[in-house]
Every structure is written in structure tokens, then in C-alpha cells.
Design a protein around this motif. Structure first.
Motif, PDB file in Angstrom:
ATOM      1  N   TYR A  77       0.846  -1.195   0.000  1.00 35.61           N
ATOM      2  CA  TYR A  77       0.000   0.000   0.000  1.00 35.61           C
ATOM      3  C   TYR A  77       0.881   1.244   0.000  1.00 35.61           C
ATOM      4  CZ  TYR A  77      -3.275  -3.585   1.474  1.00 35.61           C
ATOM      5  OH  TYR A  77      -4.029  -4.736   1.540  1.00 35.61           O
ATOM      6  N   TYR A  78       0.683   2.111  -1.007  1.00 38.85           N
ATOM      7  CA  TYR A  78       1.601   3.224  -1.201  1.00 38.85           C
ATOM      8  C   TYR A  78       0.850   4.499  -1.575  1.00 38.85           C
ATOM      9  CZ  TYR A  78       4.573  -0.881  -1.697  1.00 38.85           C
ATOM     10  OH  TYR A  78       5.183  -2.089  -1.489  1.00 38.85           O
ATOM     11  N   GLY A  79       1.424   5.632  -1.202  1.00 41.96           N
ATOM     12  CA  GLY A  79       0.853   6.903  -1.609  1.00 41.96           C
ATOM     13  C   GLY A  79       0.995   7.089  -3.105  1.00 41.96           C
ATOM     14  N   THR A  80       0.011   7.746  -3.707  1.00 40.07           N
ATOM     15  CA  THR A  80       0.038   7.975  -5.150  1.00 40.07           C
ATOM     16  C   THR A  80      -0.778   9.218  -5.461  1.00 40.07           C
ATOM     17  OG1 THR A  80      -0.445   6.987  -7.328  1.00 40.07           O
ATOM     18  CG2 THR A  80      -1.983   6.513  -5.551  1.00 40.07           C
ATOM     19  N   HIS A  81      -0.549   9.799  -6.611  1.00 38.46           N
ATOM     20  CA  HIS A  81      -1.304  10.974  -7.044  1.00 38.46           C
ATOM     21  C   HIS A  81      -2.265  10.562  -8.155  1.00 38.46           C
ATOM     22  CE1 HIS A  81       1.034  13.687  -4.628  1.00 38.46           C
ATOM     23  NE2 HIS A  81       2.172  13.417  -5.258  1.00 38.46           N
ATOM     24  N   MET A  82      -3.564  10.669  -7.907  1.00 41.31           N
ATOM     25  CA  MET A  82      -4.525  10.432  -8.972  1.00 41.31           C
ATOM     26  C   MET A  82      -4.644  11.695  -9.821  1.00 41.31           C
ATOM     27  SD  MET A  82      -8.622   9.587  -8.871  1.00 41.31           S
ATOM     28  CE  MET A  82      -8.447   8.028  -8.007  1.00 41.31           C
ATOM     29  N   PRO A  83      -4.346  11.628 -11.111  1.00 45.68           N
ATOM     30  CA  PRO A  83      -4.497  12.810 -11.962  1.00 45.68           C
ATOM     31  C   PRO A  83      -5.915  13.355 -11.888  1.00 45.68           C
ATOM     32  CG  PRO A  83      -3.246  11.114 -13.111  1.00 45.68           C
ATOM     33  CD  PRO A  83      -3.771  10.490 -11.854  1.00 45.68           C
ATOM     34  N   ALA A  84      -6.041  14.669 -11.811  1.00 45.85           N
ATOM     35  CA  ALA A  84      -7.353  15.299 -11.629  1.00 45.85           C
ATOM     36  C   ALA A  84      -8.321  14.928 -12.747  1.00 45.85           C
ATOM     37  CB  ALA A  84      -7.183  16.818 -11.555  1.00 45.85           C
ATOM     38  N   VAL A  85      -7.819  14.786 -13.954  1.00 46.08           N
ATOM     39  CA  VAL A  85      -8.707  14.469 -15.070  1.00 46.08           C
ATOM     40  C   VAL A  85      -9.309  13.066 -14.904  1.00 46.08           C
ATOM     41  CG1 VAL A  85      -6.840  13.542 -16.539  1.00 46.08           C
ATOM     42  CG2 VAL A  85      -8.909  14.484 -17.586  1.00 46.08           C
ATOM     43  N   ILE A  86      -8.565  12.140 -14.307  1.00 47.36           N
ATOM     44  CA  ILE A  86      -9.090  10.797 -14.050  1.00 47.36           C
ATOM     45  C   ILE A  86     -10.084  10.836 -12.901  1.00 47.36           C
ATOM     46  CG2 ILE A  86      -8.486   8.456 -13.325  1.00 47.36           C
ATOM     47  CD1 ILE A  86      -5.831   8.770 -14.764  1.00 47.36           C
ATOM     48  N   GLN A  87      -9.764  11.597 -11.860  1.00 52.15           N
ATOM     49  CA  GLN A  87     -10.697  11.702 -10.740  1.00 52.15           C
ATOM     50  C   GLN A  87     -12.035  12.272 -11.199  1.00 52.15           C
ATOM     51  OE1 GLN A  87      -9.215  13.620  -7.200  1.00 52.15           O
ATOM     52  NE2 GLN A  87     -11.251  14.313  -6.588  1.00 52.15           N
ATOM     53  N   GLU A 132     -15.386   9.971 -10.452  1.00 53.69           N
ATOM     54  CA  GLU A 132     -16.594  10.697 -10.070  1.00 53.69           C
ATOM     55  C   GLU A 132     -17.676  10.645 -11.132  1.00 53.69           C
ATOM     56  OE1 GLU A 132     -15.159  14.585  -9.171  1.00 53.69           O
ATOM     57  OE2 GLU A 132     -14.042  13.951  -7.393  1.00 53.69           O
ATOM     58  N   ASN A 133     -17.518   9.779 -12.114  1.00 57.75           N
ATOM     59  CA  ASN A 133     -18.494   9.654 -13.202  1.00 57.75           C
ATOM     60  C   ASN A 133     -19.192   8.297 -13.112  1.00 57.75           C
ATOM     61  OD1 ASN A 133     -19.910   9.422 -15.578  1.00 57.75           O
ATOM     62  ND2 ASN A 133     -18.170   9.823 -16.920  1.00 57.75           N
ATOM     63  N   PRO A 134     -20.474   8.264 -12.732  1.00 57.86           N
ATOM     64  CA  PRO A 134     -21.175   6.975 -12.565  1.00 57.86           C
ATOM     65  C   PRO A 134     -21.192   6.115 -13.817  1.00 57.86           C
ATOM     66  CG  PRO A 134     -22.441   8.773 -11.602  1.00 57.86           C
ATOM     67  CD  PRO A 134     -21.322   9.410 -12.372  1.00 57.86           C
ATOM     68  N   GLY A 135     -20.974   6.728 -14.970  1.00 59.92           N
ATOM     69  CA  GLY A 135     -20.955   5.931 -16.193  1.00 59.92           C
ATOM     70  C   GLY A 135     -19.861   4.884 -16.211  1.00 59.92           C
ATOM     71  N   TRP A 136     -18.835   5.080 -15.370  1.00 59.73           N
ATOM     72  CA  TRP A 136     -17.725   4.126 -15.345  1.00 59.73           C
ATOM     73  C   TRP A 136     -17.912   3.030 -14.313  1.00 59.73           C
ATOM     74  CZ3 TRP A 136     -14.196   3.322 -18.883  1.00 59.73           C
ATOM     75  CH2 TRP A 136     -13.950   4.336 -19.816  1.00 59.73           C
ATOM     76  N   TYR A 137     -18.872   3.161 -13.426  1.00 55.76           N
ATOM     77  CA  TYR A 137     -18.965   2.126 -12.400  1.00 55.76           C
ATOM     78  C   TYR A 137     -20.362   1.619 -12.122  1.00 55.76           C
ATOM     79  CZ  TYR A 137     -19.787   6.261  -9.394  1.00 55.76           C
ATOM     80  OH  TYR A 137     -20.249   7.432  -8.842  1.00 55.76           O
ATOM     81  N   THR A 138     -21.311   1.942 -12.963  1.00 55.52           N
ATOM     82  CA  THR A 138     -22.657   1.433 -12.719  1.00 55.52           C
ATOM     83  C   THR A 138     -22.778  -0.046 -13.067  1.00 55.52           C
ATOM     84  OG1 THR A 138     -23.271   2.289 -14.888  1.00 55.52           O
ATOM     85  CG2 THR A 138     -23.844   3.628 -12.980  1.00 55.52           C
ATOM     86  N   ALA A 139     -22.009  -0.529 -14.011  1.00 53.95           N
ATOM     87  CA  ALA A 139     -22.113  -1.937 -14.433  1.00 53.95           C
ATOM     88  C   ALA A 139     -21.029  -2.765 -13.759  1.00 53.95           C
ATOM     89  CB  ALA A 139     -21.994  -2.046 -15.946  1.00 53.95           C
ATOM     90  N   GLN A 181     -12.356  -5.865 -10.328  1.00 51.80           N
ATOM     91  CA  GLN A 181     -12.403  -4.518  -9.759  1.00 51.80           C
ATOM     92  C   GLN A 181     -12.346  -3.570 -10.952  1.00 51.80           C
ATOM     93  OE1 GLN A 181     -12.962  -3.276  -6.966  1.00 51.80           O
ATOM     94  NE2 GLN A 181     -12.382  -4.669  -5.331  1.00 51.80           N
ATOM     95  N   ALA A 182     -13.430  -3.567 -11.745  1.00 50.71           N
ATOM     96  CA  ALA A 182     -13.393  -2.908 -13.047  1.00 50.71           C
ATOM     97  C   ALA A 182     -13.098  -1.412 -12.948  1.00 50.71           C
ATOM     98  CB  ALA A 182     -14.713  -3.137 -13.782  1.00 50.71           C
ATOM     99  N   LEU A 183     -13.751  -0.696 -12.039  1.00 52.54           N
ATOM    100  CA  LEU A 183     -13.529   0.746 -11.926  1.00 52.54           C
ATOM    101  C   LEU A 183     -12.071   1.047 -11.607  1.00 52.54           C
ATOM    102  CD1 LEU A 183     -14.412   3.722 -11.668  1.00 52.54           C
ATOM    103  CD2 LEU A 183     -14.956   3.233  -9.276  1.00 52.54           C
ATOM    104  N   LEU A 184     -11.523   0.354 -10.607  1.00 49.79           N
ATOM    105  CA  LEU A 184     -10.149   0.647 -10.184  1.00 49.79           C
ATOM    106  C   LEU A 184      -9.133   0.153 -11.213  1.00 49.79           C
ATOM    107  CD1 LEU A 184     -10.529  -0.125  -6.388  1.00 49.79           C
ATOM    108  CD2 LEU A 184     -10.847   2.018  -7.623  1.00 49.79           C
ATOM    109  N   ALA A 185      -9.454  -0.924 -11.908  1.00 48.25           N
ATOM    110  CA  ALA A 185      -8.571  -1.367 -12.996  1.00 48.25           C
ATOM    111  C   ALA A 185      -8.541  -0.319 -14.099  1.00 48.25           C
ATOM    112  CB  ALA A 185      -9.043  -2.714 -13.542  1.00 48.25           C
ATOM    113  N   ASN A 186      -9.705   0.241 -14.415  1.00 47.30           N
ATOM    114  CA  ASN A 186      -9.743   1.289 -15.434  1.00 47.30           C
ATOM    115  C   ASN A 186      -8.946   2.511 -14.994  1.00 47.30           C
ATOM    116  OD1 ASN A 186     -11.220   0.335 -17.699  1.00 47.30           O
ATOM    117  ND2 ASN A 186     -13.117   0.456 -16.537  1.00 47.30           N
ATOM    118  N   ILE A 187      -9.056   2.879 -13.719  1.00 46.64           N
ATOM    119  CA  ILE A 187      -8.283   4.016 -13.217  1.00 46.64           C
ATOM    120  C   ILE A 187      -6.788   3.746 -13.369  1.00 46.64           C
ATOM    121  CG2 ILE A 187      -7.621   5.229 -11.103  1.00 46.64           C
ATOM    122  CD1 ILE A 187     -10.537   5.134 -10.251  1.00 46.64           C
ATOM    123  N   ALA A 188      -6.350   2.528 -13.005  1.00 43.79           N
ATOM    124  CA  ALA A 188      -4.935   2.180 -13.127  1.00 43.79           C
ATOM    125  C   ALA A 188      -4.485   2.207 -14.588  1.00 43.79           C
ATOM    126  CB  ALA A 188      -4.675   0.805 -12.511  1.00 43.79           C
TER     127      ALA A 188
END
Length: 476
Positions: free
Chosen positions: A92-102, A107-114, A340-347
Motif C-alpha cells: 500500500y503506497y501513496g500515489t497521485h490520482m491525476p485530476a482528469v481521471i478523478q 466521479e463519473n457513474p458511467g464508469w462504475y454502474t455496471a 475490480q473494473a472501476l479501479l482497474a480502469n483508473i490504473a
């Protein structure tokens, strides 16, 4: 809701929340009770809930709060938390999520409703994101095939153990080997799964991997204490004894380290958390699972593939699904939730956002700061447990109690081993200033080390914690 509670709610202006509540209205309750020929809800409870498990009194609840009052109360509680900087590591490590991804993914339900994109005709975007994640994993691990994520690293390791048993037709052993320097949470989950699979487990130094009669083996690369060892001889010796091998690895480290596929691993698993996903109090974090093409029919989870639609255009779909509702239980390769589809997509998007050069820059900076810290500690007379590292150092012969006291003063969490050793894991969020603070914590205020001077020495000497034989040579 009792009459007294309802009156209190009205006085506290709760009506706005009650109107939006999905529970039954008073008219709904009356209609239900009439159909059941009952007068009160208590009558229904008495006839349906056994008396020996009923509490026998009203719940001791606080007075009701409005929605805004409840949020303020929760914020007040949260302000009592003490937020510290973590150097614990262990997956487990600190990381910076790019604002455009966040903004556009997290924050977009279209990516995690299914949960699963069963209808590819309306899920092409999510499918493309997962296909990208698979390619990132394949490139960094050096394997031929990767799935579209698993639950977490520990369960991915347990799935790898099961795959070793299914895929190893040459071994009659019922024993699985786990190196004693894997992450503790991984070992715990593998132990639990082995018990219910009916497998026997052996733990020991990674160097003993090929000295046991086992059907498979799991090693960590880099190890939980930070060591970067050349696994090629161990994996080669295992292959000669018909032992299938799984390497649990760190995606960011593989930017600089020789890929496990090149070293001879049959399976590579790990965690994609440090690719832009916050620690989140321990989870959830998407695991990755990669293997060779010959094992594709036995891999757990799902694989996104490129196909063609009815008009001949390129289209994406789930090419393989190995644990779904429409698969017979005896045919499934896994019995747990495998995505873990949402988090895989973020990665995956994190890797796309930074690109290969960006990832090299991040991994290089993390390793350079770890090397700078290591060189300073050695100059101060501190003994390191290992001569190699990527981002994690283990200090031996130190006064862990004094270090812990200074760390708490600086709001810092370190990893304290049972034998008194102290571990420090750096990450993308670590700065040169943080390294200076770590010197204060580990050595006291009179250490006399200057980060800028040490950095010049590291650059001038070409110092590195990665052995030459373990340095990545292939592109991605």
C-alpha cells in the motif's frame, strides 16, 4: 417511526429527508397490515421473529438529526482523526490520482454502474479501458496474457495457487510453497484458501523453493522487506522439478526491474493500487493476474478481446468469462468475485496519462530517493538488512522505540518488524523534504546530513539499489 420520534423529526425539520426516503409510507404500512389482518407492526414482528432472539425493548437511539445535522456531526467526528504520512508499504503506497481521471472516471457513474459489461454494444468504452489495463499488465510483467483484474493481491495469489494445481499435470504433490518474505496479508489468505482446498503449505526462504516436492510456489519480487533478488536461477530450478511458479510483484517496480516473464515465471500477480488509486484504508484495490497463453483456459476472471461486429467493424467483448452465473459450477475456475473494473480502469488510465516515459520518471524518482535515503543512513552507521532495493529499506540494529517516538512527533508511520527492525517504503508522493524529515526521525536532529549533498553524491557515483542482473532491458 413512533409518534414521539415523528414529532421530534418535524421539530428538527427532517421532513425534507423523510420525503425522499425509500421506506414504506404510513398508508403503505396500513394497507399491508390490513391485508395481513393485523392492527400494529408489533403484531407482525411477534408472529415472524422468534421471541428468543428479540431484544424485548426499544433500541437506545439518539434523538433524530436532519441530513445536514448528521453530515456536520460526522465531519466533527472525522476532525478528531489524526492523519499521518505512511511509509509502511507492504503493498500500500501513496500515489497521485491525476485530476482528469478523478473528475471523469472516479466521479463519473458511467464508469462504475455496471459490475460486468454484459452488453458489449453499450459498454465499448469500459471494455476498451479494461483492454488497455490488460495490455499495461502484459507489457510490464512480460507475460503473454492478462485478465481484466481480480479482487486484490492476496486473493489473486490464492487464485494462482489454485491455477498451479489445475495447470500442473506433471506433479502429483499436494503441497504448495510460499516464500517467507511475501506480504503478511497474502500469506494469511493463501493459508486460509489452502486449508479449504485441502492443500498442504510450506513456508521458507525463497532460495529453498526448488528443494521441496511441491506442485507450485509463490515468491515476492521485490520482497516484503525490500530485497531485489535475481529470481531466474530459482525459477529455472523449479521448472526442472516440474514446479509451477507464481511471482507476486509491484507494477511500478517493474518499470525498472527485469520483468518476471523474462525470468521464467508461469504466473505473475500483484496490486495496481499505486497506479493512481488512493490507499482507501486498505482497499479495495484492483489486482492484476498475468500468465502464459497455454493457461488461458484455466485463468480466473474475465478477458476482454478484440472482435468484429455484424458490419465488420472492430468491436470489443468479453472473450472469456470463467466465473459467471451462466457457467456450471464445476466448470468455473474461481468461486469468488473476480473483478475490480472501476479501479482497474483508473490504473490503466493512469498509465495512459503518464505514458511510458512518465512512468519511468516516477519509478526513477522513487528509486533515487530510496537510494539517497539508503546512502545517508549508511554514512550515519545504520546497517541495512539488504544490499538491494527498489523503494523499501529495512534497518537492523536500531532502537525502534526511540524511532517510533520521533516518528509520532512528526506524524509519520513506519513499519516495525517483530524482531525490532524498522522498514521504510517510499512512493510517488515522497519528496526530498520528506527524506530530510526521515533522517531526523531515524537518526535524531544532530545527524548533519544534507539531502542536496547526498543527491549529488548519488548522481555522481551512479548509485543504485537494483543489481545489474535485475535491471530491466526491454522496452514497453
Amino acid at each position: 417511526m413512533s409518534l414521539e420520534t415523528r414529532r421530534l423529526a418535524e421539530l428538527a425539520d427532517h421532513d425534507a429527508f423523510i420525503k425522499r426516503h425509500n421506506g414504506p409510507s404510513q398508508d403503505d404500512v396500513a394497507t399491508m397490515l390490513k391485508a395481513l389482518n393485523m392492527q400494529h407492526m408489533e403484531d407482525l414482528i411477534e408472529q415472524t421473529v422468534p421471541s428468543d432472539i428479540r431484544l424485548g425493548r426499544e433500541l437506545a437511539l439518539d434523538e433524530p438529526r436532519s441530513e445536514s445535522e448528521a453530515l456536520e456531526y460526522l465531519a466533527q467526528l472525522a476532525r478528531q482523526n489524526r492523519v499521518t504520512k505512511s511509509y509502511i508499504g507492504q503493498g500500500y503506497y501513496g500515489t497521485h490520482m491525476p485530476a482528469v481521471i478523478q473528475r471523469n472516471v472516479l466521479e463519473n457513474p458511467g464508469w462504475y454502474t455496471a459490475y460486468t459489461p454484459y452488453q458489449p454494444e453499450i459498454s465499448q468504452g469500459r471494455l476498451e479501458g479494461l483492454l488497455n489495463f490488460q495490455q499495461v499488465v502484459m507489457d510490464l510483467t512480460g507475460m503473454e496474457l492478462a485478465n481484466a483484474s481480480l479482487l486484490d493481491e492476496a486473493t489473486a495469489a490464492a487464485e494462482a495457487m489454485a491455477l498451479c494445481k489445475r495447470g500442473n499435470k506433471r506433479s502429483k504433490s499436494n503441497v504448495f510453497f510460499v516464500a517467507d518474505d511475501v506480504f503478511p496479508q497474502t500469506l494469511d489468505v493463501v493459508k486460509t484458501r489452502a486449508e479449504f482446498f485441502g492443500f498442504d503449505l510450506i513456508t521458507g526462504p525463497a532460495e529453498e523453493l526448488a528443494s521441496h516436492d511441491v506442485f507450485g510456489a509463490l515468491v515476492q519480487y521485490p520482497s516484503a522487506s525490500g530485497e531485489v533478488r535475481d529470481l531466474a536461477p530459482l525459477l529455472s530450478a523449479a521448472a526442472e522439478r516440474n514446479i509451477m511458479t507464481c511471482v507476486a510483484s509491484d507494477l511500478l517496480s517493474l518499470v525498472l526491474l527485469k520483468e518476471p516473464g523474462q525470468l521464467g515465471a508461469d504466473i505473475v500477480v500483484g496490486n495496481s493500487q499505486r497506479f493512481g488509486v488512493p490507499m482507501g484504508f486498505g482497499g479495495p484495490h484492483a489486482a492484476f493476474f498475468a500468465t502464459s497463453d497455454k493457461l488461458k483456459r484455466s485463468i480466473p476472471g474475465r478477458i476482454i478481446g478484440v472482435s468484429k461486429d455484424s458490419r465488420g467493424n472492430t468491436a470489443l467483448r468479453m472473450a472469456m468469462q470463467t466465473r459467471e452465473q451462466h457457467i456450471r459450477r464445476e466448470k468455473a475456475t474461481s468461486n469468488i468475485c473476480t473483478a475490480q473494473a472501476l479501479l482497474a480502469n483508473i490504473a490503466g488510465f493512469y498509465a495512459t496519462y503518464h505514458g511510458a516515459e512518465g512512468l519511468r520518471k516516477i519509478a526513477g524518482r522513487v528509486h533515487r530517493l530510496a537510494t539517497l535515503l539508503a546512502e545517508g543512513l549508511k554514512q550515519a552507521g545504520i546497517t541495512l538488512a539488504h544490499d538491494s532495493w527498489f523503494d523499501t529499506l529495512r534497518l537492523t540494529g536500531v532502537d525502534a522505540g526511540k524511532i517510533h517516538g520521533r516518528a509520532m512527533t512528526h506524524d509519520i508511520n513506519l513499519h516495525y518488524f517483530a524482531n525490532g527492525d524498522v522498514g521504510i517504503s517510499l512512493d510517488e508522493t515522497t519528496t526530498a523534504h520528506d527524506v530530510g524529515t526521515l533522517f531526523d526521525v531515524l537518526l535524531g536532529d544532530e545527524h548533519g546530513l544534507a539531502v542536496a549533498v547526498l543527491d549529488e553524491q548519488v548522481v555522481a557515483n551512479g548509485a543504485s539499489g537494483i543489481p545489474a542482473v535485475c535491471q530491466r532491458e526491454s522496452d514497453f
